[in-house]
Design a protein around this motif. Structure first.
Motif, PDB file in Angstrom:
ATOM      1  N   LEU A  63      20.856   2.287  20.567  1.00  0.00           N
ATOM      2  CA  LEU A  63      20.891   3.245  19.463  1.00  0.00           C
ATOM      3  C   LEU A  63      20.252   4.573  19.866  1.00  0.00           C
ATOM      4  N   LEU A  64      19.078   4.501  20.477  1.00  0.00           N
ATOM      5  CA  LEU A  64      18.382   5.728  20.876  1.00  0.00           C
ATOM      6  C   LEU A  64      19.177   6.509  21.909  1.00  0.00           C
ATOM      7  N   GLU A  65      19.736   5.821  22.897  1.00  0.00           N
ATOM      8  CA  GLU A  65      20.502   6.503  23.941  1.00  0.00           C
ATOM      9  C   GLU A  65      21.785   7.117  23.386  1.00  0.00           C
ATOM     10  N   CYS A  66      22.496   6.382  22.551  1.00  0.00           N
ATOM     11  CA  CYS A  66      23.741   6.907  21.967  1.00  0.00           C
ATOM     12  C   CYS A  66      23.465   8.109  21.070  1.00  0.00           C
ATOM     13  N   ARG A  67      22.406   8.027  20.272  1.00  0.00           N
ATOM     14  CA  ARG A  67      22.063   9.136  19.371  1.00  0.00           C
ATOM     15  C   ARG A  67      21.705  10.377  20.175  1.00  0.00           C
ATOM     16  N   GLU A  68      20.994  10.190  21.291  1.00  0.00           N
ATOM     17  CA  GLU A  68      20.601  11.325  22.134  1.00  0.00           C
ATOM     18  C   GLU A  68      21.818  11.989  22.771  1.00  0.00           C
ATOM     19  N   VAL A  69      22.759  11.190  23.229  1.00  0.00           N
ATOM     20  CA  VAL A  69      23.942  11.714  23.905  1.00  0.00           C
ATOM     21  C   VAL A  69      24.901  12.380  22.920  1.00  0.00           C
ATOM     22  N   SER A  70      25.035  11.790  21.742  1.00  0.00           N
ATOM     23  CA  SER A  70      25.986  12.305  20.760  1.00  0.00           C
ATOM     24  C   SER A  70      25.392  12.236  19.351  1.00  0.00           C
ATOM     25  N   PRO A  71      24.667  13.280  18.936  1.00  0.00           N
ATOM     26  CA  PRO A  71      23.998  13.267  17.629  1.00  0.00           C
ATOM     27  C   PRO A  71      24.933  13.065  16.433  1.00  0.00           C
ATOM     28  N   ASP A  72      26.207  13.435  16.553  1.00  0.00           N
ATOM     29  CA  ASP A  72      27.129  13.312  15.425  1.00  0.00           C
ATOM     30  C   ASP A  72      27.945  12.025  15.435  1.00  0.00           C
ATOM     31  N   LEU A  73      27.813  11.230  16.474  1.00  0.00           N
ATOM     32  CA  LEU A  73      28.546   9.983  16.574  1.00  0.00           C
ATOM     33  C   LEU A  73      28.065   9.008  15.503  1.00  0.00           C
ATOM     34  N   LYS A  74      28.989   8.355  14.812  1.00  0.00           N
ATOM     35  CA  LYS A  74      28.629   7.354  13.812  1.00  0.00           C
ATOM     36  C   LYS A  74      28.322   6.051  14.547  1.00  0.00           C
ATOM     37  N   LEU A  75      27.102   5.544  14.356  1.00  0.00           N
ATOM     38  CA  LEU A  75      26.654   4.349  15.063  1.00  0.00           C
ATOM     39  C   LEU A  75      26.500   3.169  14.116  1.00  0.00           C
ATOM     40  N   CYS A  76      26.944   2.005  14.562  1.00  0.00           N
ATOM     41  CA  CYS A  76      26.800   0.768  13.802  1.00  0.00           C
ATOM     42  C   CYS A  76      25.970  -0.210  14.628  1.00  0.00           C
ATOM     43  N   ALA A  77      24.886  -0.683  14.046  1.00  0.00           N
ATOM     44  CA  ALA A  77      24.056  -1.686  14.700  1.00  0.00           C
ATOM     45  C   ALA A  77      24.460  -3.053  14.181  1.00  0.00           C
ATOM     46  N   SER A  78      24.716  -3.966  15.091  1.00  0.00           N
ATOM     47  CA  SER A  78      25.063  -5.327  14.696  1.00  0.00           C
ATOM     48  C   SER A  78      24.602  -6.283  15.794  1.00  0.00           C
ATOM     49  N   GLY A  79      24.558  -7.522  15.451  1.00  0.00           N
ATOM     50  CA  GLY A  79      24.145  -8.522  16.429  1.00  0.00           C
ATOM     51  C   GLY A  79      22.648  -8.747  16.379  1.00  0.00           C
ATOM     52  N   GLY A  80      22.247  -9.842  15.809  1.00  0.00           N
ATOM     53  CA  GLY A  80      20.832 -10.174  15.759  1.00  0.00           C
ATOM     54  C   GLY A  80      20.091  -9.668  14.536  1.00  0.00           C
ATOM     55  N   LEU A  81      20.718  -8.855  13.714  1.00  0.00           N
ATOM     56  CA  LEU A  81      20.062  -8.392  12.495  1.00  0.00           C
ATOM     57  C   LEU A  81      20.051  -9.545  11.495  1.00  0.00           C
ATOM     58  N   ARG A  82      18.880  -9.887  11.000  1.00  0.00           N
ATOM     59  CA  ARG A  82      18.772 -11.064  10.139  1.00  0.00           C
ATOM     60  C   ARG A  82      18.197 -10.792   8.760  1.00  0.00           C
ATOM     61  N   ASP A  83      17.679  -9.578   8.528  1.00  0.00           N
ATOM     62  CA  ASP A  83      17.088  -9.301   7.214  1.00  0.00           C
ATOM     63  C   ASP A  83      17.056  -7.799   6.978  1.00  0.00           C
ATOM     64  N   GLY A  84      16.599  -7.424   5.787  1.00  0.00           N
ATOM     65  CA  GLY A  84      16.544  -6.012   5.422  1.00  0.00           C
ATOM     66  C   GLY A  84      15.613  -5.202   6.305  1.00  0.00           C
ATOM     67  N   LEU A  85      14.561  -5.819   6.812  1.00  0.00           N
ATOM     68  CA  LEU A  85      13.654  -5.111   7.717  1.00  0.00           C
ATOM     69  C   LEU A  85      14.364  -4.763   9.018  1.00  0.00           C
ATOM     70  N   ASP A  86      15.140  -5.711   9.575  1.00  0.00           N
ATOM     71  CA  ASP A  86      15.920  -5.405  10.778  1.00  0.00           C
ATOM     72  C   ASP A  86      16.895  -4.262  10.501  1.00  0.00           C
ATOM     73  N   MET A  87      17.491  -4.268   9.310  1.00  0.00           N
ATOM     74  CA  MET A  87      18.450  -3.218   8.957  1.00  0.00           C
ATOM     75  C   MET A  87      17.776  -1.853   8.894  1.00  0.00           C
ATOM     76  N   ILE A  88      16.621  -1.790   8.259  1.00  0.00           N
ATOM     77  CA  ILE A  88      15.954  -0.504   8.099  1.00  0.00           C
ATOM     78  C   ILE A  88      15.409  -0.017   9.439  1.00  0.00           C
ATOM     79  N   LYS A  89      15.002  -0.947  10.308  1.00  0.00           N
ATOM     80  CA  LYS A  89      14.575  -0.557  11.656  1.00  0.00           C
ATOM     81  C   LYS A  89      15.752   0.062  12.412  1.00  0.00           C
ATOM     82  N   ALA A  90      16.935  -0.534  12.268  1.00  0.00           N
ATOM     83  CA  ALA A  90      18.119  -0.004  12.944  1.00  0.00           C
ATOM     84  C   ALA A  90      18.452   1.402  12.437  1.00  0.00           C
ATOM     85  N   VAL A  91      18.345   1.620  11.132  1.00  0.00           N
ATOM     86  CA  VAL A  91      18.577   2.958  10.574  1.00  0.00           C
ATOM     87  C   VAL A  91      17.527   3.930  11.119  1.00  0.00           C
ATOM     88  N   GLY A  92      16.283   3.472  11.213  1.00  0.00           N
ATOM     89  CA  GLY A  92      15.224   4.310  11.759  1.00  0.00           C
ATOM     90  C   GLY A  92      15.421   4.672  13.219  1.00  0.00           C
TER      91      GLY A  92
END
Length: 126
Positions: A35-64
């Motif tokens: 996530l960090l590398e993709c955001r740095e390379v392309s700030p406007d790219l829409k990113l989806c985090a998946s795989g291993g997320l198990r709760d709302g805390l994991d989701m909010i960490k991914a957004v962060g």
């Protein structure tokens, strides 16, 4: 997530030392780094985090860390196998967990969360 390892573990006669999925389990880029590398390379790219997320805390960490979208199939599939009500309960639980995570960062909503500089979560997984 190491999909090689996940698929390898699904085999009937799983023997870690003989399984290619196990051998290659550490190959790949972890979600947080990706996530960090993709955001740095392309700030406007829409990113989806998946795989291993198990709760709302994991989701909010991914957004962060820069994700615009999150996905967590396993918990929803498990709830869906139980009942429609179980899915609704899960959604409400995730919403509450995400609200708590945003509160901890000082963000009032997801839009504010997305505007914050990325942070590295200090937690047990991800």
């Amino acid at each position: 997530s190491s999909w090689a390892w996940i698929e390898g573990r699904r085999q009937k006669d799983y023997v870690p030392e003989e399984n290619l999925g196990y051998i290659y389990r550490d190959v790949g880029i972890p979600t947080d780094e990706s996530l960090l590398e993709c955001r740095e390379v392309s700030p406007d790219l829409k990113l989806c985090a998946s795989g291993g997320l198990r709760d709302g805390l994991d989701m909010i960490k991914a957004v962060g860390l820069g994700a615009d979208y999150v996905s967590c199939a396993k918990p929803f599939l498990k709830a869906a196998m139980e009942s429609t009500e179980a899915v609704q309960v899960l959604i409400q639980r995730y919403k509450q967990e995400m609200r708590c995570g945003m509160f901890a960062t000082g963000a009032a909503n997801l839009e504010e969360m997305r505007k914050m500089p990325p942070f590295i979560p200090r937690a047990h997984n991800m």
